[in-house]
Motif scaffolding. Structure first.
Motif, mmCIF file in Angstrom:
data_model
loop_
_atom_site.group_PDB
_atom_site.id
_atom_site.type_symbol
_atom_site.label_atom_id
_atom_site.label_comp_id
_atom_site.label_asym_id
_atom_site.label_seq_id
_atom_site.Cartn_x
_atom_site.Cartn_y
_atom_site.Cartn_z
ATOM 1 N N LYS A 1 0.830 -1.198 0.000
ATOM 2 C CA LYS A 1 0.000 0.000 0.000
ATOM 3 C C LYS A 1 0.864 1.246 0.000
ATOM 4 O O LYS A 1 0.630 2.181 -0.741
ATOM 5 N N SER A 2 1.891 1.266 0.828
ATOM 6 C CA SER A 2 2.710 2.477 0.870
ATOM 7 C C SER A 2 3.431 2.659 -0.448
ATOM 8 O O SER A 2 3.639 3.776 -0.890
ATOM 9 N N LEU A 3 3.756 1.569 -1.109
ATOM 10 C CA LEU A 3 4.363 1.705 -2.425
ATOM 11 C C LEU A 3 3.347 2.225 -3.425
ATOM 12 O O LEU A 3 3.663 2.985 -4.318
ATOM 13 N N THR B 1 0.666 4.183 -2.769
ATOM 14 C CA THR B 1 0.315 5.584 -2.572
ATOM 15 C C THR B 1 1.461 6.492 -2.977
ATOM 16 O O THR B 1 1.249 7.590 -3.419
ATOM 17 N N CYS B 2 2.678 6.012 -2.839
ATOM 18 C CA CYS B 2 3.785 6.852 -3.262
ATOM 19 C C CYS B 2 4.029 6.720 -4.750
ATOM 20 O O CYS B 2 4.722 7.500 -5.344
ATOM 21 N N ALA B 3 3.502 5.721 -5.329
ATOM 22 C CA ALA B 3 3.803 5.479 -6.738
ATOM 23 C C ALA B 3 2.529 5.465 -7.540
ATOM 24 O O ALA B 3 2.250 4.522 -8.265
ATOM 25 N N TRP B 4 1.775 6.516 -7.405
ATOM 26 C CA TRP B 4 0.496 6.571 -8.089
ATOM 27 C C TRP B 4 0.650 6.379 -9.579
ATOM 28 O O TRP B 4 -0.231 5.902 -10.253
ATOM 29 N N ARG B 5 1.784 6.804 -10.082
ATOM 30 C CA ARG B 5 1.906 6.776 -11.528
ATOM 31 C C ARG B 5 2.840 5.678 -12.013
ATOM 32 O O ARG B 5 3.405 5.743 -13.068
ATOM 33 N N ARG B 6 2.969 4.678 -11.214
ATOM 34 C CA ARG B 6 3.836 3.604 -11.655
ATOM 35 C C ARG B 6 3.266 2.940 -12.891
ATOM 36 O O ARG B 6 2.127 2.554 -12.915
ATOM 37 N N LYS B 7 4.082 2.776 -13.850
ATOM 38 C CA LYS B 7 3.573 2.136 -15.064
ATOM 39 C C LYS B 7 3.593 0.629 -14.895
ATOM 40 O O LYS B 7 4.344 0.084 -14.130
ATOM 41 N N PRO C 1 -8.489 -0.785 -10.859
ATOM 42 C CA PRO C 1 -7.945 0.035 -9.768
ATOM 43 C C PRO C 1 -7.366 -0.856 -8.671
ATOM 44 O O PRO C 1 -7.779 -2.012 -8.538
ATOM 45 N N PRO C 2 -6.452 -0.327 -7.887
ATOM 46 C CA PRO C 2 -5.704 -1.162 -6.933
ATOM 47 C C PRO C 2 -6.570 -1.950 -5.962
ATOM 48 O O PRO C 2 -6.326 -3.135 -5.719
#
Lengths: 163, 693
Positions: free
Chosen positions: A74-76, A78-84, A110-111
């Motif tokens: 989850k923390s990854l 929220t910090c990586a909203w735009r991870r491809k 969605p996640p």
């Protein structure tokens, strides 16, 4: 708590071997990158190894691992909203993933929906248990599933007879 | 088949074998004398405990505590205030022990999606001219968050006060933050940020060390105070390890223990936000409301760990202020439902945003909750429950009513209706009475089981059970004490509720299987609700908005009349001047281009303002996402005024879309960007701000 006979204790390394795939797969479904999923897996098991509490039974341990995987990924998220979504060439394993469009369709959800779909269809967790794992109500989980199924049906017309 | 393919695909997702070996080696090295695997409790003692506790549960609950006055007409639902922790401990342990630990296969039927849609709720309530038809505009020429009830505000991921936008944003590099933007048309820009987390794999960190930016974050702007509410995992204040030691690492909190955290910032100087205080309460975030300057936060606390009788913090929720130790709710703030579904509490707190030194009050009910509806003076928490007795498998909804007054939360009453509630829009308080629309599922599980057995002699029983397998819809009216007043039931057999909206003495709701009846019910005589009309259309509306006098807007899906297969986005304007004959004034079938919209499940994605002739919402085509703006007139129907492309760097990530107008400018937020358009000039783009920079 419902057991009448004691269960044999799993040694820590046995826990790792038994549950590494499970943790990795859920992490991968959430963070969509082999590197990040690996980070999560490391984190989860290291925390497991330093965990001071006792687990009531293996179900409890398994739920703990899944929950920790969700937290940590989850923390990854929220910090990586735009991870491809990582292209197929970027994997740590030599087996090339020829995943079907089903997998990619799920990855486009969605996640939260991905998590619920993964726990329901891969880990075969019933809604009640998923709700406990995620700290949501059962109806919230059901509606997530419902929504996810609708989205998947749009994308996967042929493969969705059972959705 | 989806299930099989998904499993097959997943088998190819494997971690690197070397990494696993490394971990296993570390595991061997770490092993000390004490086992790190799982252990077992002495089985015999456990079994005895179950027997004792279960019996106690049956005997004591109805007799103890302070029983609220309820009439005999509602015998099942007497909520009681706890007299002591011991009573609560007994109840919780009983629930934990009988909770079904065995896997049950959940059928795929599920329930209709929580079409969390709202519009500004005041359009009709008796007084309407075109100018005041929609109060999203408020008095200040800007649109506020789309909330269900006038005067009862709802939180959102991005909000505005007509001068500034306050938006949540995140990126891998910059971490998560709240961006404050000055909303000044072409010169809109970020004026300050509140950092909530670092980027990178360290994950999110704290503001002031007290909480973590977590799940489901949402904001309010109340005067000069900015409030962030989020579901997170509180550190330090909860000693949860077996040896009772408090640890600073939040991951030692047992998984499953969520905490709802509230942070208040002073933004009198928008360019220099100042942290004021943070508070928290046990449980995952369910919902919040703001009335005047009071924040009411509702969370769900599931008691994951085994309750220890002499340690109330193991089975009673707590509240937290700043970094201080948690404060366990006192027994007199706890209430017990007569038949709680599980060892779960609904926790309700009241907070004065202008003076957030501590909660004004807090209450918790042992019993679950899924939906929150708030009027200006009361909170109704509705929770689903499945019956265990003769009507096994039948769903009920328990409702607990709290009065709200200046941060004070008091338990009022509890009641129960058959069926399940879709979302907050299915409840409405009017003249002191609660109206609630539910879907009662047919007893499908039992029907299938009996049919599957095919034992001769039971054939007639199975036939009857199958007939019971149809779902129906009901509308129930409960009085101020949640006693039944009136009802209209068994509507729309075989269908379920997809959306609902109340308008004073009138209720509208949509059910669907292949064809969508829009029901209009007259509730002017609360004890005798009357269905006035049931207009059938293909497709269904998932969100209903009182658009103007005699006009009800529906946003939803078109569907094939025969197969029920959805066919894309649809807008419907209903003519509700004559309740006995509700008709469709105009329809817009957008399915050729647009497949879906977030409004289906998130009412805050809708911007609807009849006075300004704006119907704004995000929509997805097969390959792209847009923000659409439509106008409406009876003569010309729905007219597309703007189709604004939403730029997305990453197709696979979900983000909430919002639109607001401030004066003549339209602001569109999509998580990473705020774009500004000129409504007086064909929505020409005035500028855009990158929130992740």
């Amino acid at each position: 708590m419902n057991q009448q006979t004691p269960q044999p204790l799993l040694r820590p390394e046995e826990v790792v071997y038994k549950y590494a795939d499970m943790v990795y797969r859920l992490a991968y479904a959430r963070v969509q990158s082999a590197t990040a999923a690996d980070d999560v897996m490391q984190d989860v098991f290291l925390r497991y190894l330093s965990h001071k509490g006792r687990f009531v039974d293996e179900e409890h341990l398994k739920a703990w691992l899944l929950r920790a995987t969700i937290n940590r990924s989850k923390s990854l998220l929220t910090c990586a909203w735009r991870r491809k979504v990582v292209p197929l060439t970027d994997t740590l394993t030599t087996q090339l993933q020829e995943k079907s469009e089903v997998y990619w369709a799920v990855m486009q959800l969605p996640p939260k929906a991905r998590t619920v779909v993964h726990l329901y269809y891969y880990e075969d967790y019933p809604v009640r248990e998923i709700a406990r794992l995620l700290g949501h109500s059962e109806s919230a989980v059901k509606s997530q599933l419902h929504r996810a199924r609708a989205l998947l049906r749009e994308k996967l017309r042929d493969d969705c007879a059972d959705l | 088949m989806f299930n099989k393919k998904y499993k097959e695909d997943n088998r190819m997702v494997v971690p690197d074998a070397n990494r696993v070996e490394e971990l296993a080696k570390k595991a061997c090295a770490k092993k000390t004398g004490s086992a790190r695997g799982f252990g077992y409790k002495p089985a015999l003692a456990c079994m005895l405990a179950v027997a004792v506790v279960a019996t106690t549960l049956i005997l004591t609950l109805p007799k103890s505590g302070n029983t609220l006055p309820m009439t005999a007409a509602n015998p099942a639902e007497t909520v009681t205030v706890a007299s002591a922790y011991d009573e609560v401990y007994t109840a919780v342990r009983g629930l934990q022990d009988v909770q079904n630990r065995y896997r049950t296969v959940d059928e795929a039927q599920a329930v209709a999606p929580e079409a969390v849609t709202s519009g500004s709720a005041d359009a009709a309530k008796g007084e309407t001219t075109a100018a005041t038809a929609d109060t999203n505009a408020g008095d200040f020429g800007y649109s506020d968050t789309n909330a269900q009830v006038e005067g009862v505000r709802e939180a959102d991921v991005a909000v505005t006060d007509g001068k500034y936008l306050y938006a949540l944003s995140g990126s891998y590099n910059a971490g998560s933050s709240i961006r404050i933007l000055e909303a000044s048309g072409a010169s809109t820009r970020v004026v300050s940020s509140i950092q909530l987390g670092d980027g990178g794999s360290n994950g999110s960190t704290a503001v002031n060390g007290s909480f973590y930016y977590g799940d489901n974050p949402q904001l309010y702007i109340v005067g000069d105070r900015l409030v962030l509410i989020t579901q997170a995992y509180k550190n330090a204040a909860q000693p949860r390890t077996a040896d009772g030691a408090a640890t600073g690492d939040m991951y030692y909190v047992q998984p499953g223990e969520s905490t709802t955290c509230i942070a208040v910032f002073d933004v009198s100087d928008r360019e220099n936000p100042i942290y004021v205080n943070s508070l928290a309460q046990s449980g995952g975030l369910l919902s919040t409301r703001v009335i005047d300057n009071y924040l009411y936060t509702v969370s769900r606390h599931w008691v994951y760990d085994e309750a220890q009788r002499d340690q109330p913090q193991t089975y009673v929720p707590s509240t937290y202020v700043g970094e201080a130790q948690g404060h366990v709710l006192s027994a007199s703030d706890l209430c017990l439902l007569p038949q709680p579904a599980s060892a779960e509490y609904v926790v309700v707190t009241g907070l004065d945003i202008t003076s957030p030194t501590g909660f004004v009050s807090n209450k918790a009910v042992l019993g679950s909750g899924d939906n929150l509806y708030c009027s200006q003076s009361a909170a109704y928490v509705a929770g689903g429950r499945w019956a265990d007795g003769e009507d096994y498998g039948k769903a009920y909804t328990d409702i607990v009513k709290f009065s709200l007054a200046q941060g004070q939360v008091e338990l009022c009453a509890s009641g129960s209706v058959p069926g399940s509630v879709l979302n907050q829009f299915c409840m409405d308080e009017y003249q002191g009475n609660l109206r609630i629309v539910t879907t009662t599922e047919g007893v499908v599980a039992i029907a299938e089981a009996v049919v599957g057995e095919e034992i001769s002699g039971q054939q007639s029983a199975s036939a009857a059970a199958v007939q019971q397998g149809q779902s129906t819809t009901g509308l129930y009216v409960l009085d101020g004490q949640l006693n039944p007043l009136g009802a209209v039931e068994n509507l729309a057999p075989g269908e379920r509720v997809y959306s609902a909206r109340f308008d004073g003495p009138t209720a509208y709701f949509v059910t669907f299987r292949q064809v969508d009846p829009l029901f209009s019910v007259d509730l002017s005589d609360a004890a005798n609700p009357v269905v006035k009309s049931a207009l059938k259309l293909p497709g269904f509306s998932e969100y209903l908005h009182l658009y103007s006098d005699g006009r009800l807007l529906g946003i939803g899906q078109d569907a094939d009349e025969n197969t029920g297969r959805t066919q894309g986005l649809k807008l419907t304007m209903f003519d509700t001047h004559n309740l006995a004959d509700v008709t469709v004034a105009q329809t817009a079938l957008l399915g050729e281009e647009f497949i879906s919209t977030q409004v289906s499940y998130d009412h805050k994605a809708a911007l609807v303002d009849g006075a300004k002739d704006i119907i704004g919402f995000p929509a997805d085509s097969a390959y792209n996402s847009y923000y659409l703006v439509y106008g409406y007139s009876d003569a010309t129907g729905f007219v597309q005024k703007a189709k604004l492309a939403l730029t997305r760097a990453d197709d696979s990530v979900y983000y909430a879309v919002r639109g607001w107008y401030i004066g003549n400018a339209l602001y569109v937020y999509n998580g990473s960007t705020v774009a500004v358009y000129d409504m007086a000039n064909s929505f020409a783009q005035l500028g855009s701000v990158d929130l992740t920079a």
